[in-house]
Scaffold this motif. Sequence first.
Motif, short mmCIF file in Angstrom:
data_model
loop_
_atom_site.label_atom_id
_atom_site.label_comp_id
_atom_site.label_asym_id
_atom_site.label_seq_id
_atom_site.Cartn_x
_atom_site.Cartn_y
_atom_site.Cartn_z
N LEU A 91 -49.72 59.32 -37.57
CA LEU A 91 -48.98 60.38 -36.89
C LEU A 91 -47.49 60.09 -36.89
CD1 LEU A 91 -49.19 63.02 -35.30
CD2 LEU A 91 -49.42 61.67 -33.23
N ILE A 92 -47.12 58.84 -36.72
CA ILE A 92 -45.70 58.48 -36.72
C ILE A 92 -45.11 58.64 -38.12
CG2 ILE A 92 -44.09 56.56 -36.37
CD1 ILE A 92 -45.91 55.63 -34.10
N GLU A 93 -45.88 58.29 -39.17
CA GLU A 93 -45.40 58.45 -40.54
C GLU A 93 -45.21 59.91 -40.91
OE1 GLU A 93 -48.07 56.40 -43.12
OE2 GLU A 93 -47.55 54.43 -42.33
N ILE A 94 -46.09 60.79 -40.46
CA ILE A 94 -46.00 62.20 -40.78
C ILE A 94 -44.73 62.80 -40.22
CG2 ILE A 94 -47.04 64.47 -40.32
CD1 ILE A 94 -49.77 63.10 -40.40
N THR A 95 -44.34 62.40 -39.05
CA THR A 95 -43.17 62.99 -38.38
C THR A 95 -41.90 62.19 -38.63
OG1 THR A 95 -43.67 61.79 -36.37
CG2 THR A 95 -44.58 64.01 -36.57
N ASP A 96 -41.91 61.28 -39.56
CA ASP A 96 -40.74 60.46 -39.90
C ASP A 96 -40.19 59.68 -38.71
OD1 ASP A 96 -40.83 61.37 -42.52
OD2 ASP A 96 -39.54 63.10 -42.08
N GLY A 97 -41.07 59.27 -37.82
CA GLY A 97 -40.66 58.46 -36.68
C GLY A 97 -40.13 59.24 -35.50
N LEU A 98 -39.93 60.56 -35.66
CA LEU A 98 -39.42 61.35 -34.54
C LEU A 98 -40.43 61.44 -33.40
CD1 LEU A 98 -37.64 64.26 -36.44
CD2 LEU A 98 -36.62 62.30 -35.28
N TRP A 99 -41.71 61.47 -33.75
CA TRP A 99 -42.75 61.54 -32.72
C TRP A 99 -42.72 60.29 -31.84
CZ3 TRP A 99 -45.77 64.45 -30.00
CH2 TRP A 99 -46.82 63.88 -29.30
N GLY A 100 -42.56 59.14 -32.48
CA GLY A 100 -42.51 57.90 -31.72
C GLY A 100 -41.32 57.85 -30.79
N THR A 101 -40.16 58.26 -31.27
CA THR A 101 -38.95 58.26 -30.45
C THR A 101 -39.10 59.24 -29.28
OG1 THR A 101 -37.66 57.76 -32.40
CG2 THR A 101 -36.45 58.53 -30.47
N PHE A 102 -39.59 60.44 -29.59
CA PHE A 102 -39.76 61.46 -28.55
C PHE A 102 -40.74 60.99 -27.47
CE2 PHE A 102 -42.30 65.03 -26.95
CZ PHE A 102 -41.31 65.70 -26.25
N SER A 103 -41.87 60.45 -27.90
CA SER A 103 -42.87 60.04 -26.91
C SER A 103 -42.38 58.84 -26.10
CB SER A 103 -44.20 59.75 -27.58
OG SER A 103 -44.09 58.66 -28.46
N MET A 104 -41.63 57.96 -26.72
CA MET A 104 -41.10 56.81 -25.98
C MET A 104 -40.09 57.26 -24.92
SD MET A 104 -41.40 53.62 -25.65
CE MET A 104 -41.59 52.46 -26.95
#
Length: 152
Positions: A91-104
């Motif tokens: 999931l993080i790879e699909i969103t280019d890391g934006l998902w991880g930053t947003f969720s954090m």
Amino acid sequence: MIEITGFGVVLLFLIGGIAFLMVTLLIGKVLRPKRPTPEKQTTYESGEEPSGTAWGQFNVRFYIVALIFLLFEAELVFLFPWATVFGDEQLIEITDGLWGTFSMVETFIFVGILLIGLAYVWAKGMLEWVRPKPKGSDFKSKIPAAAYEKFK
């Protein structure tokens, strides 16, 4: 051939559930031993002999501690799913890391709000456990004390 609608299926499940419950209770009533003793008939109070009435004073802080506990349990209910989704590398790879930053960032905001609430409760002194001094009641009942002996 009879066709059953969705409501019919629900009705059958309700009837089956109630029938199962009644049969189970009936079997339990038939099979259990019936040997009442005075000790078995007394009120259970965590292994102690019951004394006095049930109208004792109760510290209100128990409720506050329970509410704070529920608050932080709700935090855990929301953090566990977040941790499982945040740990999904695909999931993080699909969103280019934006998902991880947003969720954090979202999680830090959530935990920050909870910490502000904890600081408020702490500042108000609601976490300090002060033993209240028992106060006797000056209530005078019109019913004589001997009348209560029937209910003991």
